[in-house]
Every structure is written in C-alpha cells, then in structure tokens.
Design a protein around this motif. Structure first.
Motif, PDB file in Angstrom:
ATOM      1  N   ASP B  21       9.074   5.721  -5.459  1.00  0.00           N
ATOM      2  CA  ASP B  21       9.940   4.660  -4.945  1.00  0.00           C
ATOM      3  C   ASP B  21       9.715   3.336  -5.680  1.00  0.00           C
ATOM      4  O   ASP B  21       8.579   2.877  -5.822  1.00  0.00           O
ATOM      5  CB  ASP B  21       9.647   4.493  -3.454  1.00  0.00           C
ATOM      6  CG  ASP B  21      10.734   3.699  -2.756  1.00  0.00           C
ATOM      7  OD1 ASP B  21      11.260   2.747  -3.362  1.00  0.00           O
ATOM      8  OD2 ASP B  21      11.039   4.041  -1.604  1.00  0.00           O
ATOM      9  N   GLU B  37      -2.036  -3.532   7.727  1.00  0.00           N
ATOM     10  CA  GLU B  37      -0.875  -2.775   8.169  1.00  0.00           C
ATOM     11  C   GLU B  37       0.146  -2.626   7.035  1.00  0.00           C
ATOM     12  O   GLU B  37       0.709  -1.559   6.822  1.00  0.00           O
ATOM     13  CB  GLU B  37      -0.250  -3.495   9.372  1.00  0.00           C
ATOM     14  CG  GLU B  37       0.985  -2.812   9.947  1.00  0.00           C
ATOM     15  CD  GLU B  37       0.667  -1.453  10.566  1.00  0.00           C
ATOM     16  OE1 GLU B  37      -0.523  -1.198  10.860  1.00  0.00           O
ATOM     17  OE2 GLU B  37       1.605  -0.639  10.723  1.00  0.00           O
ATOM     18  N   TYR B  40      -1.015  -0.147   4.437  1.00  0.00           N
ATOM     19  CA  TYR B  40      -0.850   1.220   4.946  1.00  0.00           C
ATOM     20  C   TYR B  40       0.595   1.675   4.728  1.00  0.00           C
ATOM     21  O   TYR B  40       0.853   2.760   4.196  1.00  0.00           O
ATOM     22  CB  TYR B  40      -1.222   1.276   6.432  1.00  0.00           C
ATOM     23  CG  TYR B  40      -0.592   2.417   7.175  1.00  0.00           C
ATOM     24  CD1 TYR B  40      -0.964   3.739   6.906  1.00  0.00           C
ATOM     25  CD2 TYR B  40       0.402   2.197   8.124  1.00  0.00           C
ATOM     26  CE1 TYR B  40      -0.365   4.787   7.576  1.00  0.00           C
ATOM     27  CE2 TYR B  40       1.008   3.237   8.789  1.00  0.00           C
ATOM     28  CZ  TYR B  40       0.625   4.530   8.521  1.00  0.00           C
ATOM     29  OH  TYR B  40       1.230   5.576   9.171  1.00  0.00           O
ATOM     30  N   VAL B  43       1.376   2.032   0.841  1.00  0.00           N
ATOM     31  CA  VAL B  43       0.764   3.176   0.154  1.00  0.00           C
ATOM     32  C   VAL B  43       1.327   4.508   0.656  1.00  0.00           C
ATOM     33  O   VAL B  43       1.551   5.421  -0.121  1.00  0.00           O
ATOM     34  CB  VAL B  43      -0.778   3.147   0.301  1.00  0.00           C
ATOM     35  CG1 VAL B  43      -1.403   4.397  -0.301  1.00  0.00           C
ATOM     36  CG2 VAL B  43      -1.348   1.905  -0.352  1.00  0.00           C
ATOM     37  N   TYR B  44       1.568   4.611   1.970  1.00  0.00           N
ATOM     38  CA  TYR B  44       1.821   5.941   2.541  1.00  0.00           C
ATOM     39  C   TYR B  44       3.247   6.204   3.038  1.00  0.00           C
ATOM     40  O   TYR B  44       3.681   7.346   3.032  1.00  0.00           O
ATOM     41  CB  TYR B  44       0.854   6.203   3.695  1.00  0.00           C
ATOM     42  CG  TYR B  44      -0.585   6.284   3.257  1.00  0.00           C
ATOM     43  CD1 TYR B  44      -1.001   7.291   2.383  1.00  0.00           C
ATOM     44  CD2 TYR B  44      -1.527   5.371   3.707  1.00  0.00           C
ATOM     45  CE1 TYR B  44      -2.311   7.373   1.970  1.00  0.00           C
ATOM     46  CE2 TYR B  44      -2.858   5.452   3.297  1.00  0.00           C
ATOM     47  CZ  TYR B  44      -3.236   6.453   2.432  1.00  0.00           C
ATOM     48  OH  TYR B  44      -4.542   6.544   2.025  1.00  0.00           O
ATOM     49  N   LEU B  45       3.962   5.196   3.523  1.00  0.00           N
ATOM     50  CA  LEU B  45       5.263   5.481   4.146  1.00  0.00           C
ATOM     51  C   LEU B  45       6.399   5.328   3.132  1.00  0.00           C
ATOM     52  O   LEU B  45       6.363   4.462   2.266  1.00  0.00           O
ATOM     53  CB  LEU B  45       5.501   4.561   5.350  1.00  0.00           C
ATOM     54  CG  LEU B  45       4.466   4.661   6.469  1.00  0.00           C
ATOM     55  CD1 LEU B  45       4.931   3.882   7.697  1.00  0.00           C
ATOM     56  CD2 LEU B  45       4.177   6.099   6.853  1.00  0.00           C
ATOM     57  N   ARG B  46       7.404   6.206   3.249  1.00  0.00           N
ATOM     58  CA  ARG B  46       8.529   6.183   2.319  1.00  0.00           C
ATOM     59  C   ARG B  46       9.849   6.343   3.086  1.00  0.00           C
ATOM     60  O   ARG B  46       9.910   7.067   4.080  1.00  0.00           O
ATOM     61  CB  ARG B  46       8.412   7.346   1.320  1.00  0.00           C
ATOM     62  CG  ARG B  46       7.201   7.304   0.407  1.00  0.00           C
ATOM     63  CD  ARG B  46       7.304   6.220  -0.646  1.00  0.00           C
ATOM     64  NE  ARG B  46       6.145   6.228  -1.532  1.00  0.00           N
ATOM     65  CZ  ARG B  46       5.032   5.509  -1.329  1.00  0.00           C
ATOM     66  NH1 ARG B  46       4.923   4.726  -0.272  1.00  0.00           N
ATOM     67  NH2 ARG B  46       4.026   5.573  -2.191  1.00  0.00           N
ATOM     68  N   ASP B  47      10.918   5.681   2.556  1.00  0.00           N
ATOM     69  CA  ASP B  47      12.242   5.870   3.164  1.00  0.00           C
ATOM     70  C   ASP B  47      12.804   7.246   2.836  1.00  0.00           C
ATOM     71  O   ASP B  47      13.448   7.874   3.661  1.00  0.00           O
ATOM     72  CB  ASP B  47      13.211   4.794   2.662  1.00  0.00           C
ATOM     73  CG  ASP B  47      12.949   3.462   3.349  1.00  0.00           C
ATOM     74  OD1 ASP B  47      12.349   3.468   4.438  1.00  0.00           O
ATOM     75  OD2 ASP B  47      13.328   2.416   2.789  1.00  0.00           O
ATOM     76  N   ASN B  48      12.591   7.728   1.612  1.00  0.00           N
ATOM     77  CA  ASN B  48      12.980   9.088   1.211  1.00  0.00           C
ATOM     78  C   ASN B  48      14.450   9.406   1.503  1.00  0.00           C
ATOM     79  O   ASN B  48      14.749  10.378   2.198  1.00  0.00           O
ATOM     80  CB  ASN B  48      12.057  10.091   1.944  1.00  0.00           C
ATOM     81  CG  ASN B  48      12.136  11.479   1.355  1.00  0.00           C
ATOM     82  OD1 ASN B  48      12.517  11.657   0.198  1.00  0.00           O
ATOM     83  ND2 ASN B  48      11.791  12.473   2.146  1.00  0.00           N
TER      84      ASN B  48
END
Lengths: 416, 106
Positions: B21, B37, B40, B43-48
């Motif tokens: 992304d 926060e 976090y 690094v880890y969450l994506r809209d995809n």
C-alpha cells in the motif's frame, strides 16, 4: 440416506434412479441462532460441527455463489501438520486427526489419502532447521522422520540429487500427510450439516450487517435481511471486503496463488514433495495429473488469475528439483485469492462488535486446516471461548506483540 | 503486467518488487501522543480494496527508483504511474506547512 455397500448395490440393481439431492435448497428463515457467512470448506465445516458437536442446529450458511466456489475449489489439496510454533502445531495436528476420521464421521468419500509428504533440504543449516521442526512436531503428538540423502533416494529416486546449486541432502517426512479430494470435502460437510437441519442458502450475497449500538443482529443479503443471534464470517479471500461492511480494517492483504495440473500420467510420485530451496510443491492426483504450485504473485489482487512471471518461476523450481516433469504437458492452471495475513497465520476470534465473529487470514494453508478451523470456530461461537488449540489466533495479537510468524518474515504479507 | 515507468517507459513488472500500500510513504510521527496506536495501524492494518489500489513498486532490476502505481486489483489494469519521490516531497512540505500554522517546533 447413508452411503454403504448395500445402498450402492441396491441402487445399481434399480438403475441408479433412487439417488436424492445431497442437500436441500431452502429459502432463508426470518431468524437463526447462527448465520455463517461463506459456504466454502471452513464455513460448511463450521456449520457441521456447530450442529453435530455443539448442538446448535438453527444455523444458516449463506453463500454468494455456489457451494464450494471459492478457495476449496481452487487449491492443491495437500493435508499435513508439519508446523513449528506452539501457537500453530497443535492446531494443525488436531486438523490432521480430524482428517483421519473424517470419512467415517460424515459418511462421505473425501478420498483422504495419507501417502506422505517430504520436505527436501539442501544445506546443513536447513537440515538443522528441519530437525528442530520435526522435534516440535513430535512433541505436539504428530509424526516426523528425518531422512538423509540415501533415505530420500530410496523414496524418490527420480529427483535431481546432484543439482549444482541445490543438491538434495535429505528431507523431513510426515507419513501421515497426503492429499484429500477438495470438492468432496465441501460436499461431505454440506450433506452432514444439511441432514442435521442447517439451511444452506446459495446465490445469496451478504452486502452488509445489521449492527446497532455495537451489537450485530443479522445480515443484509441479496435475498433480504436475515436476523441472527450470532453472525460468523468465514469468507477467506474476501475477508477485507466483507468486514469493511462492518467498519473493520484487518491485518490482511488479498493475493493470488496459482496452481497447475499436467496431463494424466501413470503413477510416478509416491506422495507430496516440496522443494526447500525454491518454492515448489508437487503431488499426483488419483486421475494421474501432476498437481503443483509455488509462490504467490505477491501483489494485492482479487482477479482469481495470475501473471506469467510466476508461471515461469514455478516451472523453473519444478525443473530444478525434478527434471523429468519437463516432458509432461501442462493441462490447466488457475488462481485462488487468499487472505495473506501480516504474520502468515490465521484468525479465529470474536470481534469488538458483539455477536460478530471472524475467521480468516489462512494465507495459502487453508485447505489442510478445514476440519480444525470449523471445529474451533464452532467451539468459539457455541461456548464463547476459544478452543484450547486455537487460543493464539487472535485479531489483537499484533497490537499485543504476540505474532505467530512461522516463516520469520515480519509484517510483509507477500513474503509469507 | 507492464508498468509504464515515467522516466524509462514501459517495463515488465518482473523487473520490480512490490512493497504494498502506497500509504506506507506516510509514516506516522513517532513524537505524537498516540504514536503507539498509529504505528500499530500503519504497520499492520490495510484497506485492501477491490478496485483501484495505490501501491509502492521498487524498480530493483532497473534504475532503483520507487514508483507509486495505481492499479485495479480486480483486473490488473494500471491506471497511473508516478515517481514516489515527488509524492513524498509534496507530503513532507504539506506537513511542514501544517506544523508551521500550528506553531509547532521545527
């Protein structure tokens, strides 16, 4: 109807006119105890174990396409439990045990064939890593055996042992690993769930969730609203899309994995073989086709088709380890869309929304997990607490710093 | 896939590696009060998304530039290719201006 030698014989004598559809096609009811979103392997096994093991029978499985049209119809059918980490290995071993009793359990021929899996190694350090993995497997109650070069030669004499770059030094064998008939797994679970009262509703897409004040009370579908006490999402490949409708962002990217089948050949492979230096794995189907695959394409996609550079890469891997397949003609290839999670491990968890559950992030290892995934998900939904072997598959493990990074690649989905 | 490099013209995607992304250019401020926060999530969450997706491609076997490629994840069609450097410079000057307006330290 239960299948038996007698039922097959009596059908044969009456011209096979008495077979009935294996599951019903009901219209959705107004309310269910549990709605499982996704009619793939994991969704159907969840519904099956909910009904069979946990006594929850007012269940609907809602599927956007036809039953088993997602990843259970698009994989390379390998079953194994050769994992290393304590958060993973006991889970996959439970899955292996469920595979071993599956056909007797749901009275359906899933063609589970424990012909063994061998992971080749090519260097001293790789041997040490596999020895460690084998020990971890044995400690978790699985089986593992480390073979030296001669041992692998006896098993698979046709491999390229003297490859200049990646000579084969041995392999880690799990004899209980093997393959299963992927479509029959979906059909067997569907039949078993249906016969216990589960409604399987096909061609019914979930477009949204009925969420009020942080409580999920049902789903919005192309066939109208359906209410439920609990909604269990199980749509790996489309997890981000579906959970976005509930306002959630996930630690997941969707990637495509390609797989290939050659023309039918006489039996040549004793089991499943994986090439430890490149990324290549191969087995032979009961019809004789060589079934093989390798790396994912590595970028976000929902296209269910891949690109040519990976085709070339997979074929190079195959030729490096097993030059004789260069003579076989490729019959067909396909791509499956998978949830690649940030640490390469899956999720079976509650969400912050009351009554909404999530199962996904299986990367390209979802097929072997089908029985245990359904069992543990059903356990979580019915009892409200995770099954003992699935306690680490939490959504918040990244926030807590407790990732299950089997491959040690960090937060890079395309490297897992 | 063919990526139309803004400087070099059409190149095979196999010459590139992908990082993911394009929002990864926009690294959170480690000094912010909610930095933990935000890192976090970064690094880890994506809209995809299923559809247009902006992503970072590195021309490893070429001029080693970073590109921002806008690609349709349903069809593999590439809508736009930009140099990541230009986008990053714009982002940095925009955030500097914002900080200046707020009277933050340099």
């Amino acid at each position: 109807m239960r299948y038996s030698a007698l039922s097959i014989l009596s059908q044969a004598l009456s011209g096979n006119t008495g077979w009935k559809p294996v599951w019903r096609e009901p219209d959705p009811k107004e309310h269910y105890d549990v709605i499982v979103v996704g009619g793939g392997g994991h969704g159907l096994s969840t519904a099956y174990y909910l009904a069979k093991e946990f006594g929850v029978t007012k269940v609907a499985v809602v599927e956007k396409g036809w039953l088993g049209s997602g990843n259970i119809g698009r994989n390379t059918t390998i079953i194994r439990s050769n994992y290393l980490l304590p958060g993973n290995e006991p889970f996959y071993e439970l899955s292996m045990k469920l595979w071993e009793g599956l056909e007797q359990d749901f009275n359906y021929n899933a063609m589970v064939s424990q012909r063994g899996i061998v992971n080749l190694f090519h260097s001293d350090s790789q041997r040490d890593a596999y020895a460690r993995r084998g020990n971890a497997m044995v400690m978790a109650g699985a089986d593992a055996e480390l073979l030296d070069e001669d041992g692998v030669r006896r098993l698979c004499p046709f491999l390229d042992f003297d490859n200049a770059r990646f000579p084969i030094r041995g392999g880690l064998v799990q004899k209980r690993g093997g393959t299963a008939r992927h479509d029959a797994v979906a059909w067997g679970y569907a039949r078993g769930a249906d016969s216990r009262g589960v409604d399987i509703i096909q061609n019914c897409e979930v477009t949204g969730f009925d969420i009020k004040n942080g409580v999920c009370k049902g789903v919005v579908t192309s066939k109208g609203r359906i209410k439920a006490d609990k909604v269990a999402v199980c749509v790996a490949g489309s997890s981000s899309r579906v959970m976005a409708a509930a306002g959630m962002r996930l630690p997941i990217e969707s990637h495509v994995l390609q797989a290939f089948v050659s023309e039918g050949l006489k039996p040549v492979l004793p089991g499943v073989i994986t090439f430890g230096a490149g990324h290549f794995y191969i087995s032979q189907s009961d019809k004789g086709g060589l079934v093989f695959g390798g790396d994912i394409d590595g970028y976000n996609t929902y296209a269910q088709r891949g690109n040519l550079p990976v085709v070339e890469d997979v074929c190079e891997g195959g030729m490096a380890v097993m030059p004789m397949i260069g003579r076989a003609r490729l019959l067909r290839m396909w791509g499956g869309v998978m949830d690649m999670s940030m640490d390469g491990s899956p999720f079976i968890d509650k969400t912050d929304i009351n009554g909404l559950y999530f199962n996904g992030g299986w990367c390209y290892g979802g097929f072997k997990a089908t029985p245990a995934s359904g069992y543990c998900y059903a356990h979580l939904i019915a009892r409200g607490e995770p099954h003992p072997v699935a306690t680490e598959f939490r959504l918040d493990r990244f926030r807590r710093g407790h990732i299950i990074d089997e491959k040690g690649a960090g937060a890079q989905p395309n490297l897992h | 896939m063919i990526i139309d490099h803004p400087l070099l013209g059409p190149r095979d995607a196999a010459e590139f590696v992908i990082l993911g992304d394009a929002s990864l250019i926009n690294r959170p401020d480690p000094e912010a009060a909610d930095a933990e926060e935000r890192f976090y999530e970064y690094v880890y969450l994506r809209d995809n998304p299923a559809g247009l997706h902006r992503e970072l491609w590195y021309h490893e076997q070429g001029d080693r530039s970073w590109l921002v490629v806008t690609r349709n994840t349903l069809t593999h069609e590439i809508a736009k290719v930009e140099l990541a450097r230009g986008i990053a410079v714009n982002l940095a000057s925009a955030s500097k201006k914002k900080a200046g307006r707020k009277g933050g330290s340099a």
